[in-house]
Design a protein around this motif. Structure first.
Motif, mmCIF file in Angstrom:
data_model
loop_
_atom_site.group_PDB
_atom_site.id
_atom_site.type_symbol
_atom_site.label_atom_id
_atom_site.label_comp_id
_atom_site.label_asym_id
_atom_site.label_seq_id
_atom_site.Cartn_x
_atom_site.Cartn_y
_atom_site.Cartn_z
ATOM 1 N N SER A 1 0.854 -1.185 0.000
ATOM 2 C CA SER A 1 0.000 0.000 0.000
ATOM 3 C C SER A 1 0.890 1.234 0.000
ATOM 4 C CB SER A 1 -0.909 0.021 1.225
ATOM 5 O OG SER A 1 -1.582 1.259 1.289
ATOM 6 N N MET A 2 0.719 2.088 -1.002
ATOM 7 C CA MET A 2 1.525 3.303 -1.091
ATOM 8 C C MET A 2 1.198 4.286 0.028
ATOM 9 S SD MET A 2 3.747 2.930 -3.405
ATOM 10 C CE MET A 2 4.345 4.605 -3.650
ATOM 11 N N SER A 3 0.148 4.045 0.782
ATOM 12 C CA SER A 3 -0.174 4.892 1.939
ATOM 13 C C SER A 3 0.915 4.816 3.000
ATOM 14 C CB SER A 3 -1.505 4.463 2.556
ATOM 15 O OG SER A 3 -2.549 4.639 1.628
ATOM 16 N N PHE A 4 1.723 3.756 2.955
ATOM 17 C CA PHE A 4 2.783 3.559 3.944
ATOM 18 C C PHE A 4 4.177 3.657 3.330
ATOM 19 C CE2 PHE A 4 -1.006 1.308 5.329
ATOM 20 C CZ PHE A 4 -1.200 1.891 6.571
ATOM 21 N N VAL A 5 4.264 4.227 2.131
ATOM 22 C CA VAL A 5 5.536 4.347 1.423
ATOM 23 C C VAL A 5 5.777 5.826 1.128
ATOM 24 C CG1 VAL A 5 6.820 3.662 -0.640
ATOM 25 C CG2 VAL A 5 5.197 2.067 0.396
ATOM 26 N N ARG A 6 6.989 6.301 1.447
ATOM 27 C CA ARG A 6 7.278 7.737 1.319
ATOM 28 C C ARG A 6 7.741 8.163 -0.065
ATOM 29 N NH1 ARG A 6 9.762 6.973 6.954
ATOM 30 N NH2 ARG A 6 11.195 5.765 5.711
ATOM 31 N N ASN A 7 8.455 7.285 -0.788
ATOM 32 C CA ASN A 7 9.033 7.707 -2.062
ATOM 33 C C ASN A 7 9.386 6.478 -2.905
ATOM 34 O OD1 ASN A 7 11.753 6.798 -1.269
ATOM 35 N ND2 ASN A 7 11.720 8.549 0.120
#
Length: 107
Positions: A11-17
């Motif tokens: 989930s990109m909600s938990f990925v910064r970059n």
């Protein structure tokens, strides 16, 4: 002996970059190899309404107990309560493997 097919989910909600996304993909791959799994697909959920999550669920439903590799249980939050989602998947014979090791306490 060939590796068992498995799916991954991020989930990109938990990925910064993008660099962190690449590092997480490597963690998923390393865990899969450690458990003699072959990641056939890694679904990446972008912020907004779930789409990759539902594609993942469809793939799991069509498979026969295919394992799922996630960075942490938090990544399942878009589907509901992460622990309940994990438990439900396990009841349906899908093992859920967590790639990120918990931080060690230093004090």
């Amino acid at each position: 002996m060939s590796a068992t097919p498995a799916l991954g989910f991020i989930s990109m909600s938990f990925v910064r970059n993008p660099g962190e996304l690449l590092a997480i993909r490597r963690e998923l791959l390393a865990l899969a190899i450690e458990h003699e799994l072959h990641l056939t697909e890694v679904y990446v959920e972008e912020p907004g309404p779930p789409s990759a999550a539902f594609d993942l669920l469809e793939s799991l439903l069509e498979s026969d107990g295919q394992p799922l590799v996630v960075p942490t249980l938090h990544h399942l939050a878009g589907l509901g309560h992460p622990v309940q989602i994990r438990d439900h998947l396990r009841q349906c014979t899908h093992e859920v493997l967590i790639a990120t090791k918990p931080a060690e306490r230093t004090c």
